[in-house]
Design a protein around this motif. Structure first.
Motif, PDB file in Angstrom:
ATOM      1  N   SER A   9       7.212  -3.003 -11.811  1.00  0.00           N
ATOM      2  CA  SER A   9       6.496  -1.793 -11.428  1.00  0.00           C
ATOM      3  C   SER A   9       7.289  -0.994 -10.401  1.00  0.00           C
ATOM      4  O   SER A   9       7.225   0.227 -10.373  1.00  0.00           O
ATOM      5  CB  SER A   9       5.111  -2.140 -10.865  1.00  0.00           C
ATOM      6  OG  SER A   9       5.228  -2.789  -9.625  1.00  0.00           O
ATOM      7  N   TRP A  10       8.052  -1.695  -9.548  1.00  0.00           N
ATOM      8  CA  TRP A  10       8.870  -0.987  -8.567  1.00  0.00           C
ATOM      9  C   TRP A  10      10.010  -0.244  -9.254  1.00  0.00           C
ATOM     10  O   TRP A  10      10.316   0.892  -8.924  1.00  0.00           O
ATOM     11  CB  TRP A  10       9.430  -1.995  -7.550  1.00  0.00           C
ATOM     12  CG  TRP A  10      10.332  -1.359  -6.557  1.00  0.00           C
ATOM     13  CD1 TRP A  10       9.978  -0.600  -5.495  1.00  0.00           C
ATOM     14  CD2 TRP A  10      11.754  -1.404  -6.551  1.00  0.00           C
ATOM     15  NE1 TRP A  10      11.088  -0.179  -4.814  1.00  0.00           N
ATOM     16  CE2 TRP A  10      12.203  -0.665  -5.453  1.00  0.00           C
ATOM     17  CE3 TRP A  10      12.706  -2.009  -7.371  1.00  0.00           C
ATOM     18  CZ2 TRP A  10      13.537  -0.508  -5.152  1.00  0.00           C
ATOM     19  CZ3 TRP A  10      14.038  -1.853  -7.067  1.00  0.00           C
ATOM     20  CH2 TRP A  10      14.442  -1.106  -5.969  1.00  0.00           C
ATOM     21  N   LEU A  11      10.630  -0.879 -10.258  1.00  0.00           N
ATOM     22  CA  LEU A  11      11.748  -0.261 -10.950  1.00  0.00           C
ATOM     23  C   LEU A  11      11.313   0.917 -11.815  1.00  0.00           C
ATOM     24  O   LEU A  11      12.049   1.880 -11.959  1.00  0.00           O
ATOM     25  CB  LEU A  11      12.471  -1.294 -11.820  1.00  0.00           C
ATOM     26  CG  LEU A  11      13.263  -2.360 -11.066  1.00  0.00           C
ATOM     27  CD1 LEU A  11      13.793  -3.390 -12.045  1.00  0.00           C
ATOM     28  CD2 LEU A  11      14.397  -1.732 -10.298  1.00  0.00           C
ATOM     29  N   SER A  12      10.129   0.854 -12.386  1.00  0.00           N
ATOM     30  CA  SER A  12       9.688   1.928 -13.273  1.00  0.00           C
ATOM     31  C   SER A  12       9.061   3.094 -12.526  1.00  0.00           C
ATOM     32  O   SER A  12       8.808   4.131 -13.107  1.00  0.00           O
ATOM     33  CB  SER A  12       8.708   1.385 -14.309  1.00  0.00           C
ATOM     34  OG  SER A  12       7.603   0.791 -13.668  1.00  0.00           O
ATOM     35  N   GLY A  13       8.797   2.941 -11.250  1.00  0.00           N
ATOM     36  CA  GLY A  13       8.322   4.048 -10.436  1.00  0.00           C
ATOM     37  C   GLY A  13       6.828   4.056 -10.225  1.00  0.00           C
ATOM     38  O   GLY A  13       6.078   3.333 -10.879  1.00  0.00           O
ATOM     39  N   PRO A  14       6.375   4.918  -9.326  1.00  0.00           N
ATOM     40  CA  PRO A  14       4.958   4.937  -8.979  1.00  0.00           C
ATOM     41  C   PRO A  14       4.059   5.449 -10.097  1.00  0.00           C
ATOM     42  O   PRO A  14       2.934   5.005 -10.230  1.00  0.00           O
ATOM     43  CB  PRO A  14       4.895   5.859  -7.760  1.00  0.00           C
ATOM     44  CG  PRO A  14       6.136   6.650  -7.788  1.00  0.00           C
ATOM     45  CD  PRO A  14       7.157   5.812  -8.490  1.00  0.00           C
ATOM     46  N   ARG A  15       4.565   6.357 -10.921  1.00  0.00           N
ATOM     47  CA  ARG A  15       3.735   6.872 -12.010  1.00  0.00           C
ATOM     48  C   ARG A  15       3.401   5.756 -12.998  1.00  0.00           C
ATOM     49  O   ARG A  15       2.253   5.611 -13.411  1.00  0.00           O
ATOM     50  CB  ARG A  15       4.444   8.015 -12.715  1.00  0.00           C
ATOM     51  CG  ARG A  15       3.616   8.576 -13.856  1.00  0.00           C
ATOM     52  CD  ARG A  15       4.318   9.698 -14.578  1.00  0.00           C
ATOM     53  NE  ARG A  15       3.530  10.108 -15.712  1.00  0.00           N
ATOM     54  CZ  ARG A  15       3.211  11.349 -15.966  1.00  0.00           C
ATOM     55  NH1 ARG A  15       3.605  12.302 -15.181  1.00  0.00           N
ATOM     56  NH2 ARG A  15       2.491  11.653 -17.016  1.00  0.00           N
ATOM     57  N   GLU A  19      -0.251   4.277 -13.925  1.00  0.00           N
ATOM     58  CA  GLU A  19      -0.746   4.249 -15.297  1.00  0.00           C
ATOM     59  C   GLU A  19      -1.139   2.840 -15.700  1.00  0.00           C
ATOM     60  O   GLU A  19      -2.123   2.649 -16.421  1.00  0.00           O
ATOM     61  CB  GLU A  19       0.305   4.824 -16.246  1.00  0.00           C
ATOM     62  CG  GLU A  19       0.424   6.326 -16.143  1.00  0.00           C
ATOM     63  CD  GLU A  19       1.552   6.904 -16.977  1.00  0.00           C
ATOM     64  OE1 GLU A  19       2.441   6.136 -17.417  1.00  0.00           O
ATOM     65  OE2 GLU A  19       1.555   8.127 -17.185  1.00  0.00           O
ATOM     66  N   ASP A  20      -0.374   1.838 -15.251  1.00  0.00           N
ATOM     67  CA  ASP A  20      -0.745   0.449 -15.525  1.00  0.00           C
ATOM     68  C   ASP A  20      -2.059   0.090 -14.853  1.00  0.00           C
ATOM     69  O   ASP A  20      -2.799  -0.767 -15.341  1.00  0.00           O
ATOM     70  CB  ASP A  20       0.361  -0.506 -15.052  1.00  0.00           C
ATOM     71  CG  ASP A  20       1.597  -0.430 -15.919  1.00  0.00           C
ATOM     72  OD1 ASP A  20       1.495   0.110 -17.051  1.00  0.00           O
ATOM     73  OD2 ASP A  20       2.670  -0.895 -15.479  1.00  0.00           O
ATOM     74  N   ALA A  21      -2.356   0.733 -13.724  1.00  0.00           N
ATOM     75  CA  ALA A  21      -3.604   0.465 -13.007  1.00  0.00           C
ATOM     76  C   ALA A  21      -4.786   1.223 -13.615  1.00  0.00           C
ATOM     77  O   ALA A  21      -5.915   1.045 -13.180  1.00  0.00           O
ATOM     78  CB  ALA A  21      -3.453   0.834 -11.538  1.00  0.00           C
ATOM     79  N   GLY A  22      -4.528   2.095 -14.605  1.00  0.00           N
ATOM     80  CA  GLY A  22      -5.618   2.775 -15.297  1.00  0.00           C
ATOM     81  C   GLY A  22      -5.700   4.273 -15.067  1.00  0.00           C
ATOM     82  O   GLY A  22      -6.585   4.927 -15.602  1.00  0.00           O
TER      83      GLY A  22
END
Length: 155
Positions: A9-15, A19-22
């Motif tokens: 999640s850190w490598l793919s960025g905050p967006r 999105e993973d969080a819903g």
């Protein structure tokens, strides 16, 4: 959450993490009223960088061949000036530079669809500073586009 998921999640960025969080951000350009795909949708960063490379190479060629007759710092300075003039004149009149046209892109103003010469002047000046173009919003627009109220779309 294991370590691999946290690092991912850190490598793919905050967006991506949101999105993973819903969270649902929608597609790029949704808030601007642009379509998701096809003509009129926001241009991707690859095409935009490719168009910039084509325009810069053209300006370097003009500066090298017609003005400085050799490659050096003067060639780069002249190329930047030529790039600025090319951008102001072409984006302010037809909405695209030669590189943008070659890659199927166009610059449009959000309200009217055509870029006025003062907006093209502002956009080009900020683009030549380079730093505003490196700061992007969630729609993929650079700060130079946001301040000039323009967006780069596919033709």
């Amino acid at each position: 959450m294991d370590k691999r998921q946290a690092i991912g999640s850190w490598l793919s960025g905050p967006r991506a993490a949101m999105e993973d969080a819903g969270a649902d951000f929608g597609y790029r350009g949704k808030d601007l009223g642009l379509p998701e795909e096809g003509p009129g949708s926001i241009a991707g960063p690859g095409r935009r960088l490719g168009a910039l490379a084509v325009d810069w190479a053209l300006c370097l060629l003009i500066a090298y061949g017609l003005i400085t007759d050799g490659y050096g710092q003067a060639t780069s300075n002249w190329a930047l000036l030529i790039f600025f003039v090319l951008s102001v004149l072409t984006v302010g009149t037809v909405g695209f530079t030669p590189g943008k046209r070659l890659l199927g892109l166009r610059v449009v103003e959000l309200g009217t669809g055509r870029v006025s010469p003062p907006r093209a002047l502002l956009r080009s000046a900020l683009l030549c500073l380079a730093v505003p173009a490196l700061i992007w919003d969630r729609d993929g627009r650079g700060l130079h586009d946001r301040l000039a109220r323009t967006v780069e779309v596919r033709i």
